[in-house]
Design a protein around this motif. Structure first.
Motif, PDB file in Angstrom:
ATOM      1  N   ASN A  87       0.832  -1.211   0.000  1.00  0.00           N
ATOM      2  CA  ASN A  87       0.000   0.000   0.000  1.00  0.00           C
ATOM      3  C   ASN A  87       0.861   1.254   0.000  1.00  0.00           C
ATOM      4  O   ASN A  87       0.593   2.214  -0.733  1.00  0.00           O
ATOM      5  N   ALA A  88       1.906   1.271   0.834  1.00  0.00           N
ATOM      6  CA  ALA A  88       2.788   2.433   0.889  1.00  0.00           C
ATOM      7  C   ALA A  88       3.448   2.682  -0.467  1.00  0.00           C
ATOM      8  O   ALA A  88       3.586   3.827  -0.909  1.00  0.00           O
ATOM      9  N   GLN A  89       3.830   1.616  -1.153  1.00  0.00           N
ATOM     10  CA  GLN A  89       4.439   1.759  -2.473  1.00  0.00           C
ATOM     11  C   GLN A  89       3.443   2.322  -3.479  1.00  0.00           C
ATOM     12  O   GLN A  89       3.796   3.142  -4.334  1.00  0.00           O
ATOM     13  N   ARG A  90       2.167   1.908  -3.375  1.00  0.00           N
ATOM     14  CA  ARG A  90       1.143   2.475  -4.265  1.00  0.00           C
ATOM     15  C   ARG A  90       1.025   3.979  -4.052  1.00  0.00           C
ATOM     16  O   ARG A  90       0.845   4.741  -5.000  1.00  0.00           O
ATOM     17  N   GLY A  91       1.085   4.394  -2.796  1.00  0.00           N
ATOM     18  CA  GLY A  91       1.025   5.821  -2.515  1.00  0.00           C
ATOM     19  C   GLY A  91       2.184   6.576  -3.138  1.00  0.00           C
ATOM     20  O   GLY A  91       2.005   7.637  -3.748  1.00  0.00           O
ATOM     21  N   LEU A  92       3.390   6.025  -3.010  1.00  0.00           N
ATOM     22  CA  LEU A  92       4.572   6.669  -3.591  1.00  0.00           C
ATOM     23  C   LEU A  92       4.491   6.713  -5.112  1.00  0.00           C
ATOM     24  O   LEU A  92       4.973   7.661  -5.738  1.00  0.00           O
ATOM     25  N   ASP A  93       3.865   5.709  -5.701  1.00  0.00           N
ATOM     26  CA  ASP A  93       3.735   5.660  -7.154  1.00  0.00           C
ATOM     27  C   ASP A  93       2.698   6.642  -7.685  1.00  0.00           C
ATOM     28  O   ASP A  93       2.626   6.880  -8.903  1.00  0.00           O
ATOM     29  N   ASN A  94       1.865   7.190  -6.784  1.00  0.00           N
ATOM     30  CA  ASN A  94       0.770   8.068  -7.215  1.00  0.00           C
ATOM     31  C   ASN A  94       0.817   9.431  -6.531  1.00  0.00           C
ATOM     32  O   ASN A  94      -0.218  10.052  -6.295  1.00  0.00           O
ATOM     33  N   LEU A  95       2.013   9.915  -6.256  1.00  0.00           N
ATOM     34  CA  LEU A  95       2.149  11.199  -5.560  1.00  0.00           C
ATOM     35  C   LEU A  95       1.556  12.360  -6.349  1.00  0.00           C
ATOM     36  O   LEU A  95       1.161  13.371  -5.772  1.00  0.00           O
ATOM     37  N   ASP A  96       1.482  12.227  -7.672  1.00  0.00           N
ATOM     38  CA  ASP A  96       0.923  13.313  -8.469  1.00  0.00           C
ATOM     39  C   ASP A  96      -0.560  13.531  -8.174  1.00  0.00           C
ATOM     40  O   ASP A  96      -1.107  14.592  -8.479  1.00  0.00           O
ATOM     41  N   SER A  97      -1.212  12.510  -7.608  1.00  0.00           N
ATOM     42  CA  SER A  97      -2.632  12.633  -7.280  1.00  0.00           C
ATOM     43  C   SER A  97      -2.855  13.002  -5.823  1.00  0.00           C
ATOM     44  O   SER A  97      -3.992  13.034  -5.357  1.00  0.00           O
ATOM     45  N   ALA A  98      -1.775  13.247  -5.088  1.00  0.00           N
ATOM     46  CA  ALA A  98      -1.898  13.598  -3.671  1.00  0.00           C
ATOM     47  C   ALA A  98      -2.392  15.027  -3.521  1.00  0.00           C
ATOM     48  O   ALA A  98      -2.248  15.848  -4.411  1.00  0.00           O
ATOM     49  N   GLY A  99      -2.985  15.326  -2.389  1.00  0.00           N
ATOM     50  CA  GLY A  99      -3.533  16.647  -2.142  1.00  0.00           C
ATOM     51  C   GLY A  99      -2.482  17.647  -1.701  1.00  0.00           C
ATOM     52  O   GLY A  99      -1.311  17.321  -1.489  1.00  0.00           O
ATOM     53  N   ASP A 100      -2.926  18.902  -1.537  1.00  0.00           N
ATOM     54  CA  ASP A 100      -2.019  19.981  -1.162  1.00  0.00           C
ATOM     55  C   ASP A 100      -1.454  19.810   0.245  1.00  0.00           C
ATOM     56  O   ASP A 100      -0.413  20.356   0.578  1.00  0.00           O
ATOM     57  N   GLY A 101      -2.158  19.077   1.098  1.00  0.00           N
ATOM     58  CA  GLY A 101      -1.728  18.961   2.487  1.00  0.00           C
ATOM     59  C   GLY A 101      -0.646  17.921   2.732  1.00  0.00           C
ATOM     60  O   GLY A 101      -0.217  17.731   3.866  1.00  0.00           O
ATOM     61  N   LEU A 102      -0.202  17.223   1.673  1.00  0.00           N
ATOM     62  CA  LEU A 102       0.814  16.191   1.840  1.00  0.00           C
ATOM     63  C   LEU A 102       2.124  16.806   2.316  1.00  0.00           C
ATOM     64  O   LEU A 102       2.566  17.834   1.793  1.00  0.00           O
ATOM     65  N   VAL A 103       2.751  16.178   3.299  1.00  0.00           N
ATOM     66  CA  VAL A 103       4.007  16.694   3.837  1.00  0.00           C
ATOM     67  C   VAL A 103       5.136  15.694   3.602  1.00  0.00           C
ATOM     68  O   VAL A 103       4.909  14.500   3.423  1.00  0.00           O
ATOM     69  N   GLU A 104       6.361  16.216   3.618  1.00  0.00           N
ATOM     70  CA  GLU A 104       7.527  15.403   3.281  1.00  0.00           C
ATOM     71  C   GLU A 104       7.723  14.258   4.262  1.00  0.00           C
ATOM     72  O   GLU A 104       8.178  13.176   3.885  1.00  0.00           O
ATOM     73  N   ARG A 105       7.359  14.472   5.522  1.00  0.00           N
ATOM     74  CA  ARG A 105       7.569  13.406   6.502  1.00  0.00           C
ATOM     75  C   ARG A 105       6.708  12.190   6.183  1.00  0.00           C
ATOM     76  O   ARG A 105       7.145  11.053   6.345  1.00  0.00           O
ATOM     77  N   THR A 106       5.472  12.422   5.728  1.00  0.00           N
ATOM     78  CA  THR A 106       4.609  11.304   5.346  1.00  0.00           C
ATOM     79  C   THR A 106       5.239  10.500   4.218  1.00  0.00           C
ATOM     80  O   THR A 106       5.204   9.266   4.208  1.00  0.00           O
ATOM     81  N   ILE A 107       5.820  11.195   3.245  1.00  0.00           N
ATOM     82  CA  ILE A 107       6.481  10.513   2.124  1.00  0.00           C
ATOM     83  C   ILE A 107       7.676   9.718   2.624  1.00  0.00           C
ATOM     84  O   ILE A 107       7.878   8.554   2.249  1.00  0.00           O
ATOM     85  N   SER A 108       8.487  10.335   3.477  1.00  0.00           N
ATOM     86  CA  SER A 108       9.669   9.654   4.007  1.00  0.00           C
ATOM     87  C   SER A 108       9.280   8.409   4.803  1.00  0.00           C
ATOM     88  O   SER A 108       9.906   7.349   4.674  1.00  0.00           O
ATOM     89  N   GLU A 109       8.238   8.529   5.624  1.00  0.00           N
ATOM     90  CA  GLU A 109       7.805   7.378   6.425  1.00  0.00           C
ATOM     91  C   GLU A 109       7.195   6.290   5.554  1.00  0.00           C
ATOM     92  O   GLU A 109       7.314   5.096   5.869  1.00  0.00           O
ATOM     93  N   ALA A 110       6.565   6.678   4.445  1.00  0.00           N
ATOM     94  CA  ALA A 110       6.047   5.673   3.516  1.00  0.00           C
ATOM     95  C   ALA A 110       7.193   4.887   2.888  1.00  0.00           C
ATOM     96  O   ALA A 110       7.095   3.666   2.693  1.00  0.00           O
ATOM     97  N   ARG A 111       8.272   5.586   2.569  1.00  0.00           N
ATOM     98  CA  ARG A 111       9.449   4.882   2.020  1.00  0.00           C
ATOM     99  C   ARG A 111       9.984   3.880   3.049  1.00  0.00           C
ATOM    100  O   ARG A 111      10.390   2.773   2.692  1.00  0.00           O
ATOM    101  N   ASP A 112       9.985   4.282   4.328  1.00  0.00           N
ATOM    102  CA  ASP A 112      10.424   3.356   5.374  1.00  0.00           C
ATOM    103  C   ASP A 112       9.511   2.133   5.440  1.00  0.00           C
ATOM    104  O   ASP A 112       9.978   0.997   5.611  1.00  0.00           O
ATOM    105  N   LEU A 113       8.204   2.373   5.307  1.00  0.00           N
ATOM    106  CA  LEU A 113       7.252   1.256   5.353  1.00  0.00           C
ATOM    107  C   LEU A 113       7.526   0.253   4.239  1.00  0.00           C
ATOM    108  O   LEU A 113       7.442  -0.962   4.446  1.00  0.00           O
ATOM    109  N   THR A 114       7.835   0.756   3.032  1.00  0.00           N
ATOM    110  CA  THR A 114       8.098  -0.172   1.921  1.00  0.00           C
ATOM    111  C   THR A 114       9.311  -1.049   2.198  1.00  0.00           C
ATOM    112  O   THR A 114       9.440  -2.138   1.631  1.00  0.00           O
ATOM    113  N   LYS A 115      10.208  -0.572   3.082  1.00  0.00           N
ATOM    114  CA  LYS A 115      11.399  -1.345   3.446  1.00  0.00           C
ATOM    115  C   LYS A 115      11.179  -2.186   4.705  1.00  0.00           C
ATOM    116  O   LYS A 115      12.116  -2.828   5.202  1.00  0.00           O
TER     117      LYS A 115
END
Length: 440
Positions: A87-115
């Motif tokens: 699921n985390a990888q799907r989110g990273l693959d679709n960042l262009d569809s993310a909303g304005d409120g997305l923050v860098e920490r959420t992205i970084s933690e999603a990368r950690d989840l994929t690992k």
């Protein structure tokens, strides 16, 4: 109790003073209300998005730091399930569809989840976040099987499923919640060994995070009008976009046209007294050099038969206003740009073999207009990926295949192989309906 280090104030006056310091003060309404730890506070800037842009600091992802070091705990033995990683990888693959409120920490933690890596703090926040936003998975966009900002957010938090339907997404959310709550229970009962990770924080200021740019930028060579008025007032005006005019060939294989009406809805929705989001006039796209605001009435935007016209009221007592006015008046600055997202588009394959593929932008979300001394070209690979994301969804062709075809000059041939010449919202809906039928 105010949190001064976080710009959380007990009074409106304190927030307005801070707004003047960071450069977002326009008038006495240059503040907003924000909730933190169950309390409401006054914050500088008219909206939190504007505050983020000015300070590059994200409140909800940061805790006050008053010591030289902050500590975070990472469990050595929490196994992140494969479905959470996927699921985390799907989110990273679709960042262009993310909303304005997305923050860098959420992205970084999603990368950690994929690992397969997660901290105790993230685990607890993950469970609470999914429970709080579970209802978002019953929206009309989920019912229609569309990738929305809400779905991308759930994926980034390890929630949801590969299938976009209300039932599947809710089941996936509940599955992730159940896993997280089991692990939290084990931690609370002392069944997990924790490793303390110490992160050096330079100084006692909150850590700041630069937002990931997500908007497209286009420019035109423009004839400005610059008028000095009484006292220290002046006006600049021009066109940020011209309708139905083909761009230069973008990304190697297509041209783009902004169509009449592309800004109608966004001008109605953004920058009003009651809307959350504003539209700014900036100089050279710099959020440090604000020239005007639609909400404050110092930026006027309108669509006419030619294109998107803008007019900015300047105060020449403000240094960068005076500099911008003089450079435009002298003819040193001759270009206009606008920052936007594409909401609706149409792609078509021309009959003439010599003509490139045409992308028509039918609806946009407008963020800013900017007089700029240089053309604001984006990196071609970034432009291609953002532009082809919608085409991929409408045609069913893999995004990577479209980018490769565009790079090697075969985009038109690849699209012709789909036995249709127009790709738009209707084509996307037909494709989704077909996929749904195949899955039954």
């Amino acid at each position: 109790m105010a949190y001064i280090d976080l710009d959380l104030f007990d009074s409106k006056d304190d927030a307005l003073r801070k707004a003047k310091e960071i450069g977002c003060f326009i008038d006495e309404d240059s503040f907003h209300i924000s909730e933190y730890k169950g309390e409401q506070f006054f914050m500088p800037c008219s909206t939190h998005q504007e505050y983020i842009e000015k300070t590059e600091y994200f409140l909800e992802e940061t805790e006050p730091v008053g010591e030289e070091y902050s500590s975070e705990f990472r469990s050595e033995h929490i196994n992140v399930p494969e479905f959470v990683r996927a699921n985390a990888q799907r989110g990273l693959d679709n960042l262009d569809s993310a909303g304005d409120g997305l923050v860098e920490r959420t992205i970084s933690e999603a990368r950690d989840l994929t690992k397969g890596s997660i901290t105790e703090d993230k685990l607890r926040r993950l469970s609470a976040w999914i429970k709080r936003h579970r209802g978002d998975l019953q929206s009309d966009q989920v019912k229609d099987g569309e990738i929305s900002a809400g779905i991308v957010a759930h994926w980034l938090w390890g929630s949801g499923s590969a299938e976009i339907s209300v039932g599947a997404m809710l089941d996936g959310a509940d599955r992730t919640i159940a896993w997280a709550d089991r692990e939290i229970s084990k931690l609370d009962n002392g069944e997990r060994t924790l490793e303390k990770i110490t992160e050096k924080i330079f100084g006692s200021e909150p850590k700041q995070v630069r937002p990931t740019p997500t908007h497209d930028v286009r420019y035109i060579v423009n004839e400005f009008e610059a008028r000095a008025l009484d006292g220290s007032k002046a006006v600049i005006s021009g066109y940020a976009s011209v309708f139905d005019k083909s761009s230069q060939v973008l990304g190697g294989g297509f041209v783009e046209q902004i169509k009449r009406g592309a800004f109608t809805k966004t001008l109605q929705e953004r920058g009003t007294k009651t809307s959350r989001d504003d539209i700014k006039a900036l100089f050279n796209h710099s959020t440090d050099l604000v020239l005007g605001s639609k909400r404050a009435g110092t930026l006027k935007l309108s669509e006419d038969s030619k294109g998107l016209h803008y007019e900015v009221d300047l105060d020449l007592d403000i240094t960068h206003h005076r500099s911008a006015f003089k450079m435009i008046e002298r003819g040193d600055v001759t270009n206009s740009s606008f920052g936007f997202d594409v909401i609706e588009e149409r792609w078509s394959v021309p009959q003439n073999s010599d003509d490139p593929v045409l992308r028509e932008v039918l609806e946009t979300r407008l963020y800013e207009v900017s007089p700029t001394p240089f053309p604001a070209y984006q990196d071609s690979s970034v432009m291609a990926e953002r532009s082809f994301k919608g085409l991929s969804e409408m045609s069913g062709i893999d995004l990577r295949d479209l980018i490769e075809a565009n790079n090697n000059g075969s985009l038109k041939e690849v699209l012709k192989s789909e036995e249709q010449t127009v790709f738009n919202a209707e084509a996307r809906k037909r494709r989704l309906d077909l996929l749904k039928k195949k899955s039954l």
